[in-house]
Design an enzyme around this catalytic site. Structure first.
Site, PDB file in Angstrom:
ATOM      1  N   ASN A 163      61.680  68.048  51.540  1.00 51.04           N
ATOM      2  CA  ASN A 163      62.364  69.243  51.057  1.00 51.04           C
ATOM      3  C   ASN A 163      63.146  69.955  52.151  1.00 51.04           C
ATOM      4  OD1 ASN A 163      59.405  69.475  51.602  1.00 51.04           O
ATOM      5  ND2 ASN A 163      59.890  71.657  51.723  1.00 51.04           N
ATOM      6  N   GLN A 191      62.074  66.800  45.000  1.00 51.95           N
ATOM      7  CA  GLN A 191      63.403  67.017  45.557  1.00 51.95           C
ATOM      8  C   GLN A 191      64.404  65.929  45.189  1.00 51.95           C
ATOM      9  OE1 GLN A 191      64.723  69.567  46.943  1.00 51.95           O
ATOM     10  NE2 GLN A 191      62.905  70.814  47.295  1.00 51.95           N
ATOM     11  N   HIS A 213      62.305  73.406  38.195  1.00 51.72           N
ATOM     12  CA  HIS A 213      63.229  74.339  38.842  1.00 51.72           C
ATOM     13  C   HIS A 213      63.991  73.728  40.010  1.00 51.72           C
ATOM     14  CE1 HIS A 213      61.260  75.806  42.670  1.00 51.72           C
ATOM     15  NE2 HIS A 213      60.218  75.227  42.111  1.00 51.72           N
ATOM     16  N   THR A 249      47.591  75.926  25.902  1.00 51.32           N
ATOM     17  CA  THR A 249      48.741  75.791  25.007  1.00 51.32           C
ATOM     18  C   THR A 249      50.015  75.564  25.806  1.00 51.32           C
ATOM     19  OG1 THR A 249      47.690  77.250  23.408  1.00 51.32           O
ATOM     20  CG2 THR A 249      50.076  76.922  23.188  1.00 51.32           C
ATOM     21  N   CYS A 337      58.853  83.960  59.816  1.00 50.90           N
ATOM     22  CA  CYS A 337      58.502  85.085  60.681  1.00 50.90           C
ATOM     23  C   CYS A 337      57.134  85.609  60.267  1.00 50.90           C
ATOM     24  CB  CYS A 337      59.547  86.194  60.576  1.00 50.90           C
ATOM     25  SG  CYS A 337      59.255  87.557  61.709  1.00 50.90           S
TER      26      CYS A 337
END
Length: 390
Positions: A163, A191, A213, A249, A337
């Site tokens: 990725n 990916q 997504h 479900t 960070c």
């Protein structure tokens, strides 16, 4: 070329498609009926439930078709991380060899979900885990995987494409080595599926993770493809949905969207979208090398990588600072960070990349709505920020 995505008009250039993709408007249209009129529970026997159940089965077929999965079943999950856990924990716990402490093999630049599933097996079930290293380009040596296999090995799990760097692993060679010893193979293709051709028969895998997504469907839906005959122990028991492998479900609207996204992705691969993205990626790299002579270094394999992914380090910079200054683009740093300190990417560290270079790494990933003008605009923004911060 696609019309501009409505969510991107008048906003920074989006170059974080590996992080997530926008929902394709056509995918949204496919979802809407199941958020309104067709609201039934797919486990119900009446007309409302039958419409929902049919939508789930159509989507199952569409996802299967994308990966050539006719000799297996698609199990819908709520995320790629869940699909990875179901594959790894589910297969190892269901296929333990009597009298032997189970053994699992993975590799150092895996997605954290895979590494976490392996760690859970070690902590909770006493499973031995071997993590095979990678070379400077992020590639796993199939020979090293083969050498790590023992009589107790149950599974090898190696991702198809990384990725962060886009490096594509030699999955078919790894699978042949594993199968010669009777070992199952899982591959996280989150990916790569929908960007390049992914065929489970050509790869030779037993389980494959696909994520909505990452291919223009909404977040919160994914799938695990399971080859016929592979036994799994479910992570969640209960109502018997998804062939008894994932109780609860089904999220019908998201599954319908995922299925339509898989259909569109397959058409896109067939139409040569990878070639367009490769051209944009290489144009972006060349532009940055021209604007920042001698300062740009590629991270990852120069050839065996995703067509849309460019991971570079820029000398004398910190990635987080560059991206903060380059407000005209949206991309990802190869570092994070924590408590005010930059932490280098674990992927780049595993590749042997020194800390300073790792902290300057930027991932620029393109997709369906990226244009040449976007790439030129991004190159100018990154170069300008890098000069100012030097």
């Amino acid at each position: 070329m696609n019309a501009p995505h409505p969510a991107m008009v008048g906003r920074p250039v989006y170059l974080d498609y590996n992080g997530t993709t926008p929902v394709d408007p056509a995918v949204l249209e496919a979802m809407l009926p199941f958020l309104s009129r067709e609201f039934g529970n797919p486990s119900s026997s009446h007309a409302y439930g039958q419409a929902a159940r049919q939508a789930v089965e159509v989507a199952r077929m569409q996802v299967s078709d994308l990966i050539g999965g006719q000799h297996g079943r698609v199990v819908f999950t709520g995320s790629g991380s869940e699909a990875d856990a179901l594959a790894i924990r589910g297969a190892v716990l269901a296929n333990r060899r009597e009298g032997r402490r189970p053994h699992v093999i993975t590799q150092a630049t895996e997605h954290p979900a895979v590494l976490a599933a392996c760690a859970d097996l070690a902590e909770l079930h006493g499973v031995d885990v071997t993590v095979v290293g990678v070379d400077g380009d992020g590639l796993v040596d199939p020979g090293a995987v083969a050498a790590a296999i023992t009589e107790s090995t149950v599974m090898v799990s190696v991702m198809h494409a990384n990725n962060e760097t886009g490096t594509i692993q030699p999955i078919a060679e790894i699978a042949r080595a594993a199968h010669s010893r009777g070992v199952l193979v899982h591959c996280d293709a989150a990916q790569s599926a929908g960007k390049v051709n992914v065929d489970v028969a050509e790869l030779g895998v037993d389980l494959l993770t696909v994520v909505g997504h990452k291919m223009y469907a909404p977040k919160g839906v994914a799938a695990l493809w399971v080859r016929d005959g592979v036994r799994l122990r479910p992570l969640v028991g209960g109502g018997g949905q998804e062939g008894g492998l994932r109780a609860g479900t089904e999220n019908v609207a998201y599954i319908a969207g995922f299925g339509h996204a898989a259909l569109l992705a397959g058409r896109s691969v067939e139409a040569g979208e990878a070639g367009r993205l490769t051209s944009l990626r290489d144009h972006l790299q060349a532009a940055l090398e021209r604007l920042l002579p001698g300062r740009v270094h590629l991270n990852g394999h120069p050839v065996r990588r995703l067509p849309n992914t460019l991971n570079i380090s820029i000398d004398d910079t910190r990635a987080l600072s560059v991206l903060s200054a380059a407000a005209d683009i949206a991309a990802s740093a190869g570092s994070a960070c924590h408590s005010g300190r930059d932490t280098p990417s674990e992927v780049l560290a595993a590749m042997g990349i020194e800390t300073g270079r790792a902290l300057s790494a930027i991932r620029l990933s393109m997709g369906r709505w990226t244009t040449l003008a976007d790439v030129d605009r991004a190159a100018a923004a990154v170069a300008s920020a890098s000069r100012e911060l030097r």
